[in-house]
Write an enzyme that holds these catalytic residues in place. Structure first.
Site, PDB file in Angstrom:
ATOM      1  N   HIS A 147      -6.272  -7.097  -0.561  1.00  0.00           N
ATOM      2  CA  HIS A 147      -6.426  -5.647  -0.725  1.00  0.00           C
ATOM      3  C   HIS A 147      -5.732  -5.184  -1.998  1.00  0.00           C
ATOM      4  O   HIS A 147      -4.817  -5.840  -2.491  1.00  0.00           O
ATOM      5  CB  HIS A 147      -5.867  -4.924   0.510  1.00  0.00           C
ATOM      6  CG  HIS A 147      -6.509  -5.392   1.792  1.00  0.00           C
ATOM      7  ND1 HIS A 147      -5.889  -6.261   2.665  1.00  0.00           N
ATOM      8  CD2 HIS A 147      -7.739  -5.147   2.298  1.00  0.00           C
ATOM      9  CE1 HIS A 147      -6.705  -6.516   3.684  1.00  0.00           C
ATOM     10  NE2 HIS A 147      -7.840  -5.856   3.481  1.00  0.00           N
ATOM     11  N   HIS A 204       0.813  -1.226   0.000  1.00  0.00           N
ATOM     12  CA  HIS A 204       0.000   0.000   0.000  1.00  0.00           C
ATOM     13  C   HIS A 204       0.844   1.273   0.000  1.00  0.00           C
ATOM     14  O   HIS A 204       0.294   2.369  -0.160  1.00  0.00           O
ATOM     15  CB  HIS A 204      -0.926   0.044   1.222  1.00  0.00           C
ATOM     16  CG  HIS A 204      -1.970  -1.024   1.227  1.00  0.00           C
ATOM     17  ND1 HIS A 204      -2.803  -1.254   0.161  1.00  0.00           N
ATOM     18  CD2 HIS A 204      -2.310  -1.938   2.174  1.00  0.00           C
ATOM     19  CE1 HIS A 204      -3.614  -2.262   0.433  1.00  0.00           C
ATOM     20  NE2 HIS A 204      -3.333  -2.706   1.647  1.00  0.00           N
ATOM     21  N   ASP A 240      -4.673 -12.700   3.399  1.00  0.00           N
ATOM     22  CA  ASP A 240      -5.894 -12.120   3.963  1.00  0.00           C
ATOM     23  C   ASP A 240      -7.120 -12.363   3.087  1.00  0.00           C
ATOM     24  O   ASP A 240      -8.213 -11.902   3.433  1.00  0.00           O
ATOM     25  CB  ASP A 240      -5.708 -10.624   4.295  1.00  0.00           C
ATOM     26  CG  ASP A 240      -4.882  -9.879   3.279  1.00  0.00           C
ATOM     27  OD1 ASP A 240      -4.705 -10.396   2.164  1.00  0.00           O
ATOM     28  OD2 ASP A 240      -4.412  -8.767   3.610  1.00  0.00           O
ATOM     29  N   ASP A 296      -2.747 -10.536  -2.532  1.00  0.00           N
ATOM     30  CA  ASP A 296      -3.269 -10.018  -1.264  1.00  0.00           C
ATOM     31  C   ASP A 296      -4.707  -9.555  -1.511  1.00  0.00           C
ATOM     32  O   ASP A 296      -5.032  -9.058  -2.596  1.00  0.00           O
ATOM     33  CB  ASP A 296      -2.410  -8.850  -0.800  1.00  0.00           C
ATOM     34  CG  ASP A 296      -2.795  -8.334   0.574  1.00  0.00           C
ATOM     35  OD1 ASP A 296      -2.069  -8.603   1.536  1.00  0.00           O
ATOM     36  OD2 ASP A 296      -3.843  -7.644   0.673  1.00  0.00           O
TER      37      ASP A 296
END
Ligand code: 9RB
Ligand code: ZN
Length: 424
Positions: free
Chosen positions: A236, A197, A322, A234
């Site tokens: 996200h 991120h 995740d 991931d």
């Protein structure tokens, strides 16, 4: 100890003799192994694989990765005013990743891996992808008695935390260096804090520096590669590499993620890169609820064809766990066998396009119980070694179903699949 493993006629079909642990007490929580004697069938003489007689998987972990100080909040900072009570473990507390390291050790897999030491990344390494102002701010806040925040107010780090962040970026670089130089065939860097991120000018979402982007830039600018693909599984969105490489055709950035999970305002299909980089940003947002059926279809329909079209010299995986059914920060339904299958697809893909050069970098994953089983499955596939460890949660999680590809998931993936034809 390394295990030589057998390479059949093609790179895509190398497998290792199964390693059997005799008399092993499968107590992963206590991590107690009685009598962990390992019997291995001697590897037959192998045909040469890129001049190498053995094929090894590099592995990186450092004790300090387990020392990130995520503070007393759970996800938000603890505060009396907002009634967010202090809690023992922040959702990104490093114990989850340390437990993965301990399962790699307790299962015996570690004996089949080549452990590689991480070094701290240098200022020059960081400045290939980040602003000097961001780097300077992290160092300045790290010197404060209680540390600081990577940028968004929910990414705390403790005093001296910059050293762990530099060690994570350095671990990513070292994994890429070892693979590109042929010291190992592929690698898994179990680094922390995560990176995907972090944008050019700020950290966010628990990420301080963008480890994957820093490693990709190192591969391009120091090792002389011309094309690197990042595959981000991931749950996200991989917004950081998207921001950093949006104008570059030297990096293909593919992110498969839960639609609008985090960040909620990015990761859409119409974000495709800019200028020379147009087409080399590829987002595959999936509806919540997807399991291995949705992910495998996304890989078969979008990720694999895109990477084949691009023909990178190196594949970097932003490997978060995740998307698992046990994760508190998303709503997908992947299990360890699903991650194993994605890893297998990428091992085979890398054999096809990048001479096996595949580097996985740890990103998110917030179930302390379940992340270890997902990570073990992935690293077993990279190494082609099966320790015989079974996922202790399969009886309960498998019974929940959710693996079949649903129509609305197929439609979402097909819309992204259309974008592959612009990649050359
Ligand atoms: C909230 C904010 C977050 C931050 C990070 C994640 C997951 C990161 C990951 C999810 C939600 C902000 C609650 C900013 O695993 N990446 O791979 N939430 N962040 N503001 N507020 C109020
Ligand atoms: Zn994540």
């Amino acid at each position: 100890m390394r295990v030589a493993f057998c390479c059949h006629s093609t790179l895509t079909s190398f497998h290792v003799k199964e390693i059997t642990h005799l008399g092993r007490t499968a107590d992963v929580f206590g991590a107690v192994l009685a009598d962990a004697e390992i019997s291995r069938t001697p590897a037959p003489k192998l045909p040469e694989r890129n001049g190498l007689m053995t094929s090894t998987t590099g592995y990186i972990w450092n004790t300090l990765y387990g020392w990130t100080d995520t503070g007393s909040g759970g996800l938000l900072p603890s505060s009396v005013d907002s009634l967010t009570q202090p809690i023992g473990h922040h959702v990104a507390h490093p114990d989850t990743k340390r437990r993965l390291h301990e399962l790699i050790s307790a299962s015996g897999l570690i004996d089949s891996l080549e452990q590689i030491d991480a070094q701290q990344a240098t200022e020059a390494d960081i400045l290939r992808v980040h602003d000097k102002a961001h780097y300077d701010r992290i160092l300045a806040e790290s010197a404060l008695p209680k540390g600081g925040d990577a940028g968004d107010g929910v990414s705390p780090f403790g005093n001296g935390g910059h050293r762990i962040a530099l060690l994570a970026a350095g671990g990513a670089i070292e994994a890429v260096r070892a693979v590109v130089e042929g010291q190992v065939s592929n690698a898994y860097a179990l680094i922390n804090p995560p990176g995907h991120h972090a944008e050019r000018s700020t950290g966010r979402g628990f990420c301080t520096f963008n480890n994957g982007a820093i490693a990709a830039a190192y591969a391009l600018e120091v090792l002389g590669l011309k094309r690197v693909a990042i595959v981000d599984w991931d749950v996200h969105h991989g917004n950081g590499a998207q921001d950093i490489f949006r104008e570059s055709a030297e990096v293909l950035n593919i992110s498969v993620h839960q639609d609008r999970c985090f960040p909620s305002d990015s990761g859409f299909r119409d974000e495709r890169g800019e200028g020379e980089g147009f087409g080399y940003t590829l987002n595959v947002p999936l509806p919540p609820g997807g399991g291995s059926g949705a992910y495998e279809y996304a890989f078969d329909t979008v990720v694999l064809p895109a990477v084949r079209a691009y023909q990178p010299e190196l594949i970097i995986v932003a490997s978060g766990f995740d998307a698992s059914i046990m994760d508190p920060l998303a709503r997908m339904m992947m299990r360890s066998d699903g991650f194993r299958s994605l890893a297998r697809k990428l091992v085979d893909l890398s054999a096809e396009v990048s001479e096996g050069r595949l580097v996985c970098l740890q990103e998110g994953g917030y179930s302390p119980m379940y992340v270890p089983f997902c990570g073990l499955a992935v690293i077993e596939e990279l190494a082609g070694v099966h320790t015989g460890t079974s996922d202790a949660y399969t009886p309960i999680l498998g019974a929940m179903g959710g693996d079949e590809l649903l129509d609305h998931e197929r439609e979402a993936v097909d819309l992204a699949g259309v974008l592959v034809s612009d990649i050359h």
